[in-house]
Design a protein around this motif. Sequence first.
Motif, mmCIF file in Angstrom:
data_model
loop_
_atom_site.group_PDB
_atom_site.id
_atom_site.type_symbol
_atom_site.label_atom_id
_atom_site.label_comp_id
_atom_site.label_asym_id
_atom_site.label_seq_id
_atom_site.Cartn_x
_atom_site.Cartn_y
_atom_site.Cartn_z
ATOM 1 N N GLY A 4 0.824 -1.218 0.000
ATOM 2 C CA GLY A 4 0.000 0.000 0.000
ATOM 3 C C GLY A 4 0.849 1.256 0.000
ATOM 4 O O GLY A 4 0.520 2.250 -0.663
ATOM 5 N N ALA A 5 1.953 1.216 0.737
ATOM 6 C CA ALA A 5 2.830 2.392 0.813
ATOM 7 C C ALA A 5 3.526 2.635 -0.521
ATOM 8 O O ALA A 5 3.781 3.778 -0.903
ATOM 9 N N ALA A 6 3.814 1.577 -1.243
ATOM 10 C CA ALA A 6 4.421 1.753 -2.568
ATOM 11 C C ALA A 6 3.412 2.410 -3.511
ATOM 12 O O ALA A 6 3.779 3.240 -4.344
ATOM 13 N N LEU A 7 2.133 2.054 -3.353
ATOM 14 C CA LEU A 7 1.087 2.709 -4.162
ATOM 15 C C LEU A 7 1.021 4.200 -3.826
ATOM 16 O O LEU A 7 1.042 5.050 -4.715
ATOM 17 N N LEU A 8 0.945 4.518 -2.524
ATOM 18 C CA LEU A 8 0.878 5.925 -2.105
ATOM 19 C C LEU A 8 2.185 6.665 -2.412
ATOM 20 O O LEU A 8 2.218 7.888 -2.464
ATOM 21 N N GLY A 9 3.261 5.910 -2.597
ATOM 22 C CA GLY A 9 4.552 6.527 -2.912
ATOM 23 C C GLY A 9 4.604 7.117 -4.302
ATOM 24 O O GLY A 9 5.556 7.827 -4.634
ATOM 25 N N THR A 10 3.603 6.827 -5.130
ATOM 26 C CA THR A 10 3.496 7.374 -6.495
ATOM 27 C C THR A 10 4.810 7.219 -7.270
ATOM 28 O O THR A 10 5.241 8.124 -7.967
ATOM 29 N N GLU A 67 6.678 10.786 5.228
ATOM 30 C CA GLU A 67 5.807 10.456 4.104
ATOM 31 C C GLU A 67 5.380 9.001 4.264
ATOM 32 O O GLU A 67 6.140 8.184 4.797
ATOM 33 N N CYS A 68 4.167 8.693 3.786
ATOM 34 C CA CYS A 68 3.657 7.336 3.944
ATOM 35 C C CYS A 68 4.039 6.468 2.758
ATOM 36 O O CYS A 68 3.526 5.364 2.615
ATOM 37 N N GLY A 69 4.938 6.967 1.893
ATOM 38 C CA GLY A 69 5.226 6.244 0.652
ATOM 39 C C GLY A 69 6.490 5.418 0.699
ATOM 40 O O GLY A 69 7.488 5.826 1.293
ATOM 41 N N GLY A 70 6.443 4.249 0.081
ATOM 42 C CA GLY A 70 7.624 3.441 -0.174
ATOM 43 C C GLY A 70 8.418 3.101 1.068
ATOM 44 O O GLY A 70 7.867 2.826 2.137
ATOM 45 N N LEU A 71 9.733 3.112 0.911
ATOM 46 C CA LEU A 71 10.637 2.811 2.025
ATOM 47 C C LEU A 71 10.371 3.719 3.221
ATOM 48 O O LEU A 71 10.579 3.325 4.363
#
Lengths: 366, 366
Positions: free
Chosen positions: A16-22, A103-107
């Motif tokens: 999910g975080a990879a999705l929000l990581g755009t 940030e809630c994205g990716g790593l």
Amino acid sequence: MAYTLELDDLEDLARGAALLGTGGGGDPYIGTLLVAEELRRGRTIRLIEPDEVDDEALVIASAFMGAPTVVIEKIPGGDEPVTALRRLERHLGRKADAIIPMECGGLNSMVPLLVAARTGLSIVDGDGMGRAFPELQMETFGVYGVAGSPMAICDERQNVTIIDTGDDNRSMEWFARGVTIRMGGVSYIAEYPMSGTDVKRTAIPGTMTLALRLGRVIREARESQQDPFQALIDYLSGTIYEHARILLEGKVVDIERRSADGFVRGTATIATFDGATKVELTFQNEHLVARSDGKLLAIVPDLISVLDAETATPITTEALRYGQRVRVIAISTPAIMRTPEALDVFGPRAFGLDEDWTPVEKLAPL
Amino acid sequence: MAYTLELDDLEDLARGAALLGTGGGGDPYIGTLLVAEELRRGRTIRLIEPDEVDDEALVIASAFMGAPTVVIEKIPGGDEPVTALRRLERHLGRKADAIIPMECGGLNSMVPLLVAARTGLSIVDGDGMGRAFPELQMETFGVYGVAGSPMAICDERQNVTIIDTGDDNRSMEWFARGVTIRMGGVSYIAEYPMSGTDVKRTAIPGTMTLALRLGRVIREARESQQDPFQALIDYLSGTIYEHARILLEGKVVDIERRSADGFVRGTATIATFDGATKVELTFQNEHLVARSDGKLLAIVPDLISVLDAETATPITTEALRYGQRVRVIAISTPAIMRTPEALDVFGPRAFGLDEDWTPVEKLAPL
């Protein structure tokens, strides 16, 4: 409601975080391994809602910074973000009561979890970007008046830099980027020391558990032989990321990327299988804009993500390869990220783009 | 013996410090004006000998860093080095008892005087370079075991960075240079926080009053119609900078300089008036080596300075111009700067030069 993260949650959360990581925020894979190791050792990670933070508490944002292309070559030992936090605490003369993701994205969904596991501090379920952004001033914390300074930066050799630019968060980014470049292109940071009151006022709430649920929705749809994209769209419609649409299904026909100035910049072109329609994505760590034949399809701060066409697994910008079969999805950002103050800081003009921001839900589909 | 600096001393001190600056350290002119203004306001500057510092005292080195070519375009307001000191004190949780010059050369003889005047702190008569050097690890403090970290860096907008690389002074320089470049090419620093015991053990003693006396010797020789060069050589023979020799008298026939990576680098060629003999000087902020027709005449850490042929006024590398009539002088460094440990840090190899260091007094004259 406080939530204690379980080992089984990690893969869903990372997805999910990879999705929000755009496309940005760094590949969460390494981070997932580090956090899983902590949980296996019996350490716990407790997510608390912004409303559960005491008004007077000291909350510090935790993250890595740098080019995602470098992170996959220069793997963290795991101590770096903890050292950044501890040294900022020492500089402030006060211990943090909780941490919050930058940030809630990716790593960057995993780095604060690692810090939480190692320090025992609770982690606020929320963040300052609601996605991933490439620069440190691009945080709702700063948009709504919190100073990012002082911040601490640490590398894998425990070199530490503390930057204080008062309430000038753009200058903080400028100096931190220079230090990060000299640290080899990636560093680990502790920034935006703020009160619980500030957290409640400026954070985008619930984004960590949102990432967890989005990852779970994708997995469960796959497991039950349903369309994970439709499941995603349906789930998002009940959240503050209300509008989602598929821009294109096709394959990656061109990818150009360069790592410079502490960022990875480039473009990716995705064409329908018949080659009749193409979407071009422009990115700076994260996808910034999607265009087709000159027509605007989605633009920052709305989210643009590239997902595997079959499994809906998000693909980061540094992992895009020629020939991948993908779908491009665009998702609307929450209202707190669409105010004039927010668009000044992370709207199209902040990235040197010529277009004005138009909500993705108002842009016509292809 | 403590000495209270007088307004009339400043020009002599600046002249001597420009000589010891070996072409670098920045033009002291602006600094002289700022310090004179402080003295006219009734502030006092007290120079104390290293032996007068309490063993337990906290002493902090003060300086500007960056390319001298930039300093003459980006003039300091005067608050910057004081802010650097105060912010380092705050970070350390302890007030400084005295300050010490990083280098006794050029503008960096004046920056600590300005700090002393504004804060009322005594200034130690000595320094960590015995001349000017371009990089922060090139200090006898570090050569003999003092950590340069933590250090503070400040710009004219009161942006502050604190760098802590433990006892790795080369990494400190690397990060500080990166920050200085992003501050526009010049910054003001407080570094090498150390005890009085460290000062006595590692500083080059008496260099501020030496600069004052060298400047005075030049002036008094001029006033009494004597040869200022001979007066200089005679005076130096009784100091720890024992050997001085004139390498050449002639005019500047070529000068090439470029400001990059936070330094000014280049070469200057000086030819005798008949054109028969030439000396080529290579510099990185400071002159590093003097050669004539491939023959080594003097090499770092020995001092090489270019002085006006008539008045013996030192000319900094950024002020060298075609056609200037000059004499090139080389001066031996004190023994503390000629040990193997010292040569490792600021001998020829540290600058990428191929020659070994040979004492200037052993090199044959032209």
